[in-house]
Design a protein around this motif. Sequence first.
Motif, short mmCIF file in Angstrom:
data_model
loop_
_atom_site.label_atom_id
_atom_site.label_comp_id
_atom_site.label_asym_id
_atom_site.label_seq_id
_atom_site.Cartn_x
_atom_site.Cartn_y
_atom_site.Cartn_z
N ALA A 125 52.45 17.77 -35.30
CA ALA A 125 52.08 18.29 -33.98
C ALA A 125 50.97 17.46 -33.34
O ALA A 125 51.01 17.17 -32.13
CB ALA A 125 51.63 19.75 -34.11
N ILE A 126 49.99 17.03 -34.13
CA ILE A 126 48.91 16.20 -33.60
C ILE A 126 49.46 14.85 -33.13
O ILE A 126 49.03 14.32 -32.09
CB ILE A 126 47.81 16.01 -34.65
N ILE A 127 50.40 14.28 -33.87
CA ILE A 127 51.00 13.01 -33.46
C ILE A 127 51.70 13.16 -32.11
O ILE A 127 51.57 12.32 -31.22
CB ILE A 127 51.98 12.51 -34.53
N VAL A 128 52.46 14.25 -31.95
CA VAL A 128 53.18 14.47 -30.69
C VAL A 128 52.20 14.67 -29.54
O VAL A 128 52.35 14.09 -28.45
CB VAL A 128 54.12 15.68 -30.83
N ILE A 129 51.17 15.50 -29.77
CA ILE A 129 50.19 15.76 -28.70
C ILE A 129 49.46 14.48 -28.32
O ILE A 129 49.26 14.18 -27.13
CB ILE A 129 49.21 16.85 -29.16
N ALA A 183 42.22 13.18 -32.40
CA ALA A 183 43.45 12.81 -33.12
C ALA A 183 43.21 11.60 -34.02
O ALA A 183 43.66 11.57 -35.17
CB ALA A 183 44.57 12.52 -32.13
N LEU A 184 42.46 10.62 -33.51
CA LEU A 184 42.17 9.45 -34.32
C LEU A 184 41.33 9.82 -35.53
O LEU A 184 41.55 9.30 -36.64
CB LEU A 184 41.45 8.40 -33.48
N ALA A 185 40.37 10.72 -35.35
CA ALA A 185 39.55 11.17 -36.48
C ALA A 185 40.40 11.90 -37.52
O ALA A 185 40.22 11.71 -38.74
CB ALA A 185 38.43 12.07 -35.99
N ARG A 215 54.22 7.07 -36.09
CA ARG A 215 53.91 7.81 -37.32
C ARG A 215 54.86 8.98 -37.51
O ARG A 215 54.95 9.53 -38.62
CB ARG A 215 52.47 8.31 -37.29
N LEU A 216 55.55 9.38 -36.45
CA LEU A 216 56.57 10.41 -36.61
C LEU A 216 57.66 9.94 -37.57
O LEU A 216 58.27 10.74 -38.27
CB LEU A 216 57.19 10.76 -35.25
N VAL A 217 57.91 8.62 -37.59
CA VAL A 217 58.93 8.09 -38.49
C VAL A 217 58.55 8.34 -39.94
O VAL A 217 59.38 8.71 -40.77
CB VAL A 217 59.15 6.59 -38.22
N SER A 218 57.27 8.11 -40.26
CA SER A 218 56.83 8.33 -41.64
C SER A 218 56.56 9.79 -41.95
O SER A 218 56.60 10.19 -43.12
CB SER A 218 55.55 7.51 -41.90
#
Length: 292
Positions: A22-26, A54-56, A110-113
């Motif tokens: 969810a964080i990756i999508v946001i 998100a980066l943190a 990163r959604l791929v992984s």
Amino acid sequence: MTGQQRVRAVLEHRLVQRTIIAIIVINSVTIGMETSSYLMERAGGVLHAVDRIALAVFATEIAARLYAYRRTFFTDPWNWFDTVIVAIALVPASGPASVLRALRILRALRLVSAVPSMRRVVGTLLAAVPGMASIIGLLALMIYIAAVIATILFGEVVPERFDALPRSLFTLFQIMTGDEWGTIAKEVMDHKPWAWIFFIVYILMSTFVALNLFIAVVVNAMHENEPSPVEAQTQAELQEVKQELAAVNAKLDQLLTREPPASASSTGAAAKPISKASPANGGHPPPATSPT
């Protein structure tokens, strides 16, 4: 349970994995919103804050995985993939490195992984690379032969399309993609009406045959990499056995840590002799008495 095992259990928890997704999508959405000057004027501070948070989270996750898996962390290519993406995001996007600011959107990869189904698709495509390389070589050979023929046949009548080999290669690649191939064919057919034979044969060989070969190779690779129902059930049973063994090992570790060691005094008391020589008998043991 050790600290590494606790961190590993937390990272492998389904709720934590879904939260990361969810964080990756946001974060991907907010990075796209930052390209709008209208949104940046009204909510630029919020978007930058979401990006930093998100980066943190991503950096903390990578550090936790490195602590939990130690050396095995570097054996997984997906861990390297995530580490490189997060490392690029940590580089200051100012001065000569300002171009790296545009690479922040790579975090969406990163959604791929993070999604197992996407990992399987990418793995299938990588497994199909050897077969696809052979098809690409065959296709390049076909385009080269057709470009030489087109340059010789049509170079004088349509020089803006086929006056030299590089221009003919580009034109034939354009025809292979289906971009304005009818217009190009009409320009040539105005001078040589029989040219439709060349274009139809070329399109059939380059587009339909090559495309179907690509699809066949990918589908075959997906079929080979996809486990059968029996294999999937066996893998699920093995996973359950591993979990049960891990639980048994954890319980044994708890029992061993709780059990107190045997005291030296009790051991010494148990080793004492039952009878001792009495001083009143001159240091000799008491005589045995016969039963009456």
